[in-house]
Each structure stands twice: as structure tokens, then as C-alpha cells.
Scaffold this motif. Structure first.
Motif, PDB file in Angstrom:
ATOM      1  N   GLY A  12       0.837  -1.196   0.000  1.00 42.31           N
ATOM      2  CA  GLY A  12       0.000   0.000   0.000  1.00 42.31           C
ATOM      3  C   GLY A  12       0.869   1.243   0.000  1.00 42.31           C
ATOM      4  O   GLY A  12       1.834   1.342  -0.754  1.00 42.31           O
ATOM      5  N   LEU A  13       0.526   2.211   0.837  1.00 43.64           N
ATOM      6  CA  LEU A  13       1.298   3.443   0.980  1.00 43.64           C
ATOM      7  C   LEU A  13       2.359   3.220   2.067  1.00 43.64           C
ATOM      8  O   LEU A  13       2.040   3.131   3.256  1.00 43.64           O
ATOM      9  N   THR A  14       3.602   3.085   1.634  1.00 40.68           N
ATOM     10  CA  THR A  14       4.697   2.736   2.528  1.00 40.68           C
ATOM     11  C   THR A  14       5.723   3.861   2.544  1.00 40.68           C
ATOM     12  O   THR A  14       6.214   4.273   1.491  1.00 40.68           O
ATOM     13  N   CYS A  15       6.056   4.353   3.747  1.00 38.49           N
ATOM     14  CA  CYS A  15       6.982   5.466   3.903  1.00 38.49           C
ATOM     15  C   CYS A  15       8.283   4.982   4.543  1.00 38.49           C
ATOM     16  O   CYS A  15       8.264   4.172   5.473  1.00 38.49           O
ATOM     17  N   PHE A  16       9.392   5.531   4.063  1.00 44.12           N
ATOM     18  CA  PHE A  16      10.715   5.122   4.516  1.00 44.12           C
ATOM     19  C   PHE A  16      11.385   6.300   5.206  1.00 44.12           C
ATOM     20  O   PHE A  16      11.470   7.404   4.645  1.00 44.12           O
ATOM     21  N   VAL A  17      11.860   6.059   6.440  1.00 40.66           N
ATOM     22  CA  VAL A  17      12.487   7.103   7.245  1.00 40.66           C
ATOM     23  C   VAL A  17      13.772   6.550   7.841  1.00 40.66           C
ATOM     24  O   VAL A  17      14.030   5.346   7.801  1.00 40.66           O
ATOM     25  N   GLY A  18      14.579   7.450   8.421  1.00 38.59           N
ATOM     26  CA  GLY A  18      15.812   7.004   9.053  1.00 38.59           C
ATOM     27  C   GLY A  18      17.002   7.195   8.139  1.00 38.59           C
ATOM     28  O   GLY A  18      17.039   8.101   7.311  1.00 38.59           O
ATOM     29  N   ALA A  19      17.990   6.301   8.277  1.00 39.56           N
ATOM     30  CA  ALA A  19      19.244   6.455   7.544  1.00 39.56           C
ATOM     31  C   ALA A  19      19.866   5.092   7.299  1.00 39.56           C
ATOM     32  O   ALA A  19      19.620   4.138   8.032  1.00 39.56           O
ATOM     33  N   GLY A  20      20.673   5.033   6.242  1.00 30.74           N
ATOM     34  CA  GLY A  20      21.404   3.795   5.990  1.00 30.74           C
ATOM     35  C   GLY A  20      20.748   2.887   4.980  1.00 30.74           C
ATOM     36  O   GLY A  20      21.018   1.678   4.997  1.00 30.74           O
ATOM     37  N   GLY A  21      19.905   3.446   4.091  1.00 29.90           N
ATOM     38  CA  GLY A  21      19.362   2.583   3.046  1.00 29.90           C
ATOM     39  C   GLY A  21      17.958   2.858   2.592  1.00 29.90           C
ATOM     40  O   GLY A  21      17.324   1.985   1.993  1.00 29.90           O
ATOM     41  N   LYS A  22      17.430   4.057   2.836  1.00 30.76           N
ATOM     42  CA  LYS A  22      16.053   4.349   2.406  1.00 30.76           C
ATOM     43  C   LYS A  22      15.886   4.163   0.901  1.00 30.76           C
ATOM     44  O   LYS A  22      15.000   3.439   0.447  1.00 30.76           O
ATOM     45  N   LYS A  23      16.715   4.844   0.135  1.00 32.12           N
ATOM     46  CA  LYS A  23      16.550   4.819  -1.313  1.00 32.12           C
ATOM     47  C   LYS A  23      16.814   3.423  -1.880  1.00 32.12           C
ATOM     48  O   LYS A  23      16.068   2.937  -2.730  1.00 32.12           O
ATOM     49  N   THR A  24      17.860   2.777  -1.395  1.00 37.31           N
ATOM     50  CA  THR A  24      18.166   1.424  -1.863  1.00 37.31           C
ATOM     51  C   THR A  24      16.997   0.488  -1.615  1.00 37.31           C
ATOM     52  O   THR A  24      16.639  -0.326  -2.472  1.00 37.31           O
ATOM     53  N   THR A  25      16.386   0.601  -0.447  1.00 34.30           N
ATOM     54  CA  THR A  25      15.250  -0.254  -0.112  1.00 34.30           C
ATOM     55  C   THR A  25      14.054   0.055  -0.996  1.00 34.30           C
ATOM     56  O   THR A  25      13.370  -0.862  -1.493  1.00 34.30           O
ATOM     57  N   MET A  26      13.787   1.318  -1.226  1.00 33.54           N
ATOM     58  CA  MET A  26      12.682   1.702  -2.094  1.00 33.54           C
ATOM     59  C   MET A  26      12.858   1.144  -3.503  1.00 33.54           C
ATOM     60  O   MET A  26      11.928   0.585  -4.093  1.00 33.54           O
ATOM     61  N   PHE A 115      22.827   6.520  10.303  1.00 36.66           N
ATOM     62  CA  PHE A 115      21.988   6.480  11.500  1.00 36.66           C
ATOM     63  C   PHE A 115      21.500   7.899  11.758  1.00 36.66           C
ATOM     64  O   PHE A 115      22.211   8.866  11.466  1.00 36.66           O
ATOM     65  N   LYS A 116      20.298   8.047  12.302  1.00 34.13           N
ATOM     66  CA  LYS A 116      19.775   9.377  12.604  1.00 34.13           C
ATOM     67  C   LYS A 116      18.615   9.282  13.574  1.00 34.13           C
ATOM     68  O   LYS A 116      18.070   8.202  13.829  1.00 34.13           O
ATOM     69  N   ALA A 117      18.235  10.440  14.103  1.00 34.64           N
ATOM     70  CA  ALA A 117      16.942  10.646  14.750  1.00 34.64           C
ATOM     71  C   ALA A 117      16.309  11.856  14.079  1.00 34.64           C
ATOM     72  O   ALA A 117      17.018  12.741  13.590  1.00 34.64           O
ATOM     73  N   PRO A 118      14.983  11.923  14.033  1.00 32.73           N
ATOM     74  CA  PRO A 118      14.322  12.985  13.265  1.00 32.73           C
ATOM     75  C   PRO A 118      14.483  14.359  13.889  1.00 32.73           C
ATOM     76  O   PRO A 118      14.582  14.510  15.109  1.00 32.73           O
ATOM     77  N   GLY A 119      14.487  15.382  13.006  1.00 31.66           N
ATOM     78  CA  GLY A 119      14.497  16.759  13.442  1.00 31.66           C
ATOM     79  C   GLY A 119      13.098  17.243  13.794  1.00 31.66           C
ATOM     80  O   GLY A 119      12.114  16.486  13.740  1.00 31.66           O
ATOM     81  N   ARG A 152      22.257  14.380  12.777  1.00 30.34           N
ATOM     82  CA  ARG A 152      21.707  14.919  14.026  1.00 30.34           C
ATOM     83  C   ARG A 152      22.098  14.051  15.234  1.00 30.34           C
ATOM     84  O   ARG A 152      21.236  13.517  15.938  1.00 30.34           O
ATOM     85  N   PRO A 153      23.389  13.906  15.513  1.00 23.70           N
ATOM     86  CA  PRO A 153      23.808  13.089  16.656  1.00 23.70           C
ATOM     87  C   PRO A 153      23.255  13.588  17.980  1.00 23.70           C
ATOM     88  O   PRO A 153      22.999  12.792  18.895  1.00 23.70           O
ATOM     89  N   GLU A 154      23.031  14.904  18.088  1.00 21.73           N
ATOM     90  CA  GLU A 154      22.486  15.431  19.347  1.00 21.73           C
ATOM     91  C   GLU A 154      21.063  14.934  19.590  1.00 21.73           C
ATOM     92  O   GLU A 154      20.650  14.730  20.739  1.00 21.73           O
TER      93      GLU A 154
END
Length: 243
Positions: A12-26, A115-119, A152-154
Motif C-alpha cells: 500500500g502506501l509505505t513510507c521510509f524514514v531514518g538512515a542507511g538505506g532508504k533509497k536502496t530499499t525503495m 543512522f539518525k533521529a528525526p528533526g 543529528r547526533p544530538e
């Protein structure tokens, strides 16, 4: 639905977030499913080589109705030489409602980190998303929590309860992906989240990824997170599924 798509509930409608492979996975999912659409709610690098056709249009539904080229990329504008602009989340909702196949959406950015956390203003997930896939790379573990490896390591430090500069452990990655302020931020009510630990390239990575996955499953809301996928998406290979 293929095994790859089934692992992520990506029908269905699947959203990709985070880091380390979003585009590759899509792109892997787009080429493993029928009638897939690839799009974004944020900027996305030029991805024409990964799909059958990219249409730059402010009217994606009209294009969708008239095309037979899949996987299909849909974007509103080429904003820079190397980037497309993404649609408003409401437009992606309308697009998904008009389509009888998977719609795969890049919903945040990570500046090529692992790796990330959202802004504050992330992620940009449509309220009608069926599935959200929060991603981190197994290769982040053992590295310092700094800007070389982490976007965004902080923010990661705040979410995981550690300090910038500390060593990234499986616990840090797992807690971040499992947190409503981290990988699960913005997951709509009723949606499923399927975290992905990516870049599991060898047996050592697999052991690290298992620790991350077990931490996620310990700390996440299990009504939202049914499983964690461990994979090497550059090869479209699932290494293991932890439940």
C-alpha cells in the motif's frame, strides 16, 4: 506479493524514514513488486536509472491514469541539478488512493549517513500511510556518535539517553528506532511500523543486527511493531526476520 514486499507489508502506501538505506530499499521494492510508484515528500536525489520512467508533474494522478510504465517515479519538480522536490503529504495521500499498486515514499533525509533521529519538522508522513519503515545501518555500531556517521547526533543522544561522542552500541540504535521520538515518530494511528536493520553484510553484522532487533522488540509498542527485518538491501537480500 513477493517475499521482499511481504516482509515490509509494502503493498500500500509505505513510507521510509531514518538512515542507511532508504533509497536502496525503495528501489529494491519497486523492482520486486507490480505497478510500483516511487515518490517523496522531501527532496530526493535523481533516481531515473532505478525505475522504468520518471515523470515530473504537478498532476501525478493524471500521469498515473495514462501510463503503463512501471516502476514509475513521480515528482513535482527538479529543484536542483541532482535533486527532485517532493510532493506535499496530502498529494501523496490522493495519489495512493488513486493507485492499485504500492506507493513507496521517501519521507525524510539523512545526508548519506548510516543512522539518525528525526528533526523538529520530520518526518513528513501522510496520515493515511499503511506502513512506515524506520531504517538504520548495522555499520553504525562501534562508531562514535558524531556527525561523520550520524545525522543529528544530538537528537540521537537525547532519544537514547547518551552523550554525543559516545560509542554507538546496539542498544543505542535499538532504543532510537523503537522510540516515539525516534524511528516511530509520526507513525499514523493504525499504521504498522517495520524497522529495518540494513547493511547486514556478514556474520558479525548479523550478530549486531540481532542485538539491535531484540532491543527494538523489547522497547517498542508491539501493537505497532510486529517484527524487525535484518537485510542487505543493496543485494535485495533478507538475512533474517525477528519477531
Amino acid at each position: 506479493m513477493t517475499d521482499l514486499a511481504a516482509a515490509f507489508d509494502a503493498d500500500g502506501l509505505t513510507c521510509f524514514v531514518g538512515a542507511g538505506g532508504k533509497k536502496t530499499t525503495m528501489y529494491a521494492l519497486a523492482n520486486a513488486t507490480e505497478r510500483a510508484v516511487v515518490t517523496a515528500t522531501v527532496r530526493i536525489p535523481i533516481f531515473d536509472p532505478h525505475v522504468a520512467h520518471v515523470e515530473v508533474t504537478e498532476d501525478p494522478i493524471s500521469t498515473l491514469i495514462t501510463t503503463d510504465e512501471f516502476p514509475l517515479g513521480l515528482v513535482p519538480e527538479q529543484e536542483f541539478e541532482d535533486r527532485y522536490r517532493g510532493y506535499d503529504p496530502d498529494t501523496v495521500t490522493d495519489l495512493a488512493r488513486s493507485h492499485d499498486g504500492p506507493v513507496l515514499v521517501k519521507a525524510d533525509g539523512a545526508r548519506m549517513r548510516d543512522f539518525k533521529a528525526p528533526g523538529v519538522n520530520e518526518p513528513r508522513i501522510p496520515e493515511t500511510a499503511d506502513t512506515v519503515v524506520p531504517i538504520a545501518s548495522a555499520h553504525a555500531v562501534g562508531e562514535p556518535l558524531d556527525e561523520e556517521m550520524v545525522h543529528r547526533p544530538e537528537r540521537v543522544a537525547d532519544v537514547a539517553g547518551v552523550d554525543v561522542g559516545d560509542e554507538i552500541t546496539p542498544e543505542v540504535v535499538g532504543r532510537t528506532l523503537a522510540s516515539p521520538d525516534g524511528g516511530l515518530r509520526g507513525v499514523p494511528a493504525g499504521a504498522t511500523a517495520v524497522p529495518l536493520v540494513n547493511k547486514v553484510d556478514d556474520d558479525e553484522d548479523l550478530e549486531v543486527a540481532r542485538e539491535i532487533a531484540d532491543t527494538i522488540l523489547e522497547h517498542a509498542d508491539r501493537s505497532v511493531v510486529p517484527r524487525v527485518v535484518l537485510a542487505r538491501m543493496g543485494e535485495a537480500e533478507i538475512r533474517e526476520i525477528r519477531e
